[in-house]
Design a protein around this motif. Structure first.
Motif, short mmCIF file in Angstrom:
data_model
loop_
_atom_site.label_atom_id
_atom_site.label_comp_id
_atom_site.label_asym_id
_atom_site.label_seq_id
_atom_site.Cartn_x
_atom_site.Cartn_y
_atom_site.Cartn_z
N LYS A 95 72.89 75.95 -30.38
CA LYS A 95 72.02 77.54 -30.88
C LYS A 95 71.42 77.42 -31.96
CE LYS A 95 75.38 80.34 -28.00
NZ LYS A 95 76.22 81.66 -28.46
N THR A 96 71.38 76.95 -33.18
CA THR A 96 70.92 76.91 -34.12
C THR A 96 70.13 75.01 -34.25
OG1 THR A 96 72.81 75.49 -35.05
CG2 THR A 96 72.56 78.00 -34.97
N ASN A 97 70.43 74.51 -33.17
CA ASN A 97 69.65 73.50 -33.22
C ASN A 97 68.93 72.85 -32.66
OD1 ASN A 97 70.27 71.67 -36.18
ND2 ASN A 97 71.85 72.87 -35.26
N GLN A 107 75.71 77.02 -19.20
CA GLN A 107 75.58 76.26 -21.23
C GLN A 107 76.62 75.82 -21.31
OE1 GLN A 107 73.94 78.40 -24.48
NE2 GLN A 107 71.90 78.11 -23.63
N GLU A 108 77.59 77.28 -21.64
CA GLU A 108 78.95 76.88 -22.17
C GLU A 108 79.87 76.47 -21.08
OE1 GLU A 108 80.97 80.80 -22.88
OE2 GLU A 108 79.22 81.52 -23.10
N ASP A 150 83.58 75.31 -29.67
CA ASP A 150 83.09 76.09 -29.95
C ASP A 150 82.45 76.07 -30.38
OD1 ASP A 150 85.61 75.22 -31.76
OD2 ASP A 150 85.28 76.87 -32.05
N VAL A 151 82.13 75.42 -31.97
CA VAL A 151 81.44 74.65 -33.13
C VAL A 151 80.89 73.59 -32.49
CG1 VAL A 151 81.00 72.53 -35.24
CG2 VAL A 151 83.78 73.76 -34.92
N VAL A 152 80.76 72.88 -31.44
CA VAL A 152 79.12 71.71 -30.49
C VAL A 152 78.15 73.64 -30.63
CG1 VAL A 152 78.36 70.99 -29.30
CG2 VAL A 152 81.10 70.26 -30.23
N GLY A 153 79.40 74.06 -29.71
CA GLY A 153 78.08 75.41 -29.10
C GLY A 153 77.08 76.27 -29.76
N GLU A 154 77.93 76.16 -31.36
CA GLU A 154 76.71 76.67 -32.57
C GLU A 154 76.28 76.05 -32.85
OE1 GLU A 154 77.03 79.85 -33.35
OE2 GLU A 154 78.44 80.41 -31.60
#
Length: 310
Positions: A116-118, A93-94, A109-113
């Motif tokens: 996860k949240t969306n 995934q990363e 890092d921003v896109v990864g978060e």
């Protein structure tokens, strides 16, 4: 090993049983702990327990490593010291998030978060299904998410300035044929068709990559932004290729338009405003010819030598 050392190991050893209950090996039955279950051992079993503990801990370590990526590698071999440093690959995934953030010029890092949240919301709107990718895998999902986030960050209540990475890596040595093959297969479309159209659209004076549309706008397929009527500009050539595949997949292939003859009617119509010399009349003939040449040369997918014709 000294007896005291063995005693310390046994007293402090903790391991997980098959039913996920925590056991503590302890000689002192007077210590009460409601959260764990005590195992009382005698002197004769000390060495066996110590060995067993090592085996179990090793097994837990093995299971942990195996969950990361089955393709862990041994790199950085030191010939002088005869040592090997184990480098564990990052989770898929990363890896996919990093890959497509590089392509779209975003902060991983921003896109990864955000992913996860969306993720639940993103799946609930059935975006992938409405885009024609019913049988998607994790990479397709992440690619589609990153592409959607780049194009319409407002759908996720995000300001584009937050996700753009001004120092993102850009590939200056793109092997277009290899990239087209991989992502055409990934998204379920004929790579020969994709590549032939790209050759047709941005080959200039029989020289590949001479077109300003390709080099300036990173637009291998000459896609038009219908909102502005101008050529679509992409953050990288890889992003331009991916968009071409998405457009062909959603608006042509999934609509039953699978041949150059069927695709031409909307893709390269005669008398188009961006075709003042009326070259679109040769579009079908050229694309079919290019497809034949591509399919007759399987080495092209390994970035083999290939000279296109206009």
């Amino acid at each position: 090993m000294m007896q005291n050392d063995l005693d310390n190991i046994i007293d402090e050893a903790i391991f997980m049983s098959n039913n996920n209950k925590k056991y503590v090996i302890d000689r002192n039955v007077s210590i009460k702990n409601k959260n764990v279950k005590k195992l009382i051992i005698n002197k004769k079993m000390e060495i066996l327990v110590g060995i067993g503990t090592v085996i179990i801990c090793t097994s837990i370590l093995f299971n942990t490593l195996s969950k990361v990526d089955s393709k862990s590698t041994l790199d950085n071999y030191d010939n002088n010291n005869n040592n090997k440093e184990i480098i564990i690959q990052i989770p898929r995934q990363e890896k996919y998030i990093q890959k497509y953030c590089d392509i779209y010029g975003l902060k991983p890092d921003v896109v990864g978060e955000l992913y996860k949240t969306n993720k639940e919301y993103f799946n609930s709107i059935n975006y992938l299904k409405t885009s024609g990718f019913e049988n998607y895998n994790e990479e397709v999902e992440i690619l589609t998410f990153v592409r959607h986030l780049y194009q319409k960050p407002e759908d996720f209540n995000v300001d584009k300035s937050i996700i753009i990475n001004p120092n993102s890596y850009m590939n200056n040595n793109l092997k277009e044929e290899v990239f087209v093959k991989y992502h055409s297969d990934l998204l379920g479309i004929d790579p020969a068709l994709v590549l032939a159209i790209e050759y047709q659209e941005t080959t200039f004076n029989e020289e590949r990559y001479a077109s300003d549309v390709y080099n300036v706008y990173n637009n291998p397929a000459g896609l038009i932004d219908f909102n502005s009527g101008k050529y679509w500009e992409f953050p990288s050539k890889e992003a331009g290729i991916i968009e071409h595949i998405y457009q062909l997949k959603k608006y042509y292939i999934d609509q039953g338009k699978t041949t150059p003859e069927q695709i031409k009617l909307n893709y390269a119509p005669d008398k188009a405003k961006n075709d003042p010399n009326d070259l679109n009349q040769y579009w079908v003939e050229n694309v079919n010819s290019l497809m034949e040449d591509i399919k007759s040369n399987p080495n092209i997918w390994n970035n083999g030598d290939y000279k296109t014709k206009n």
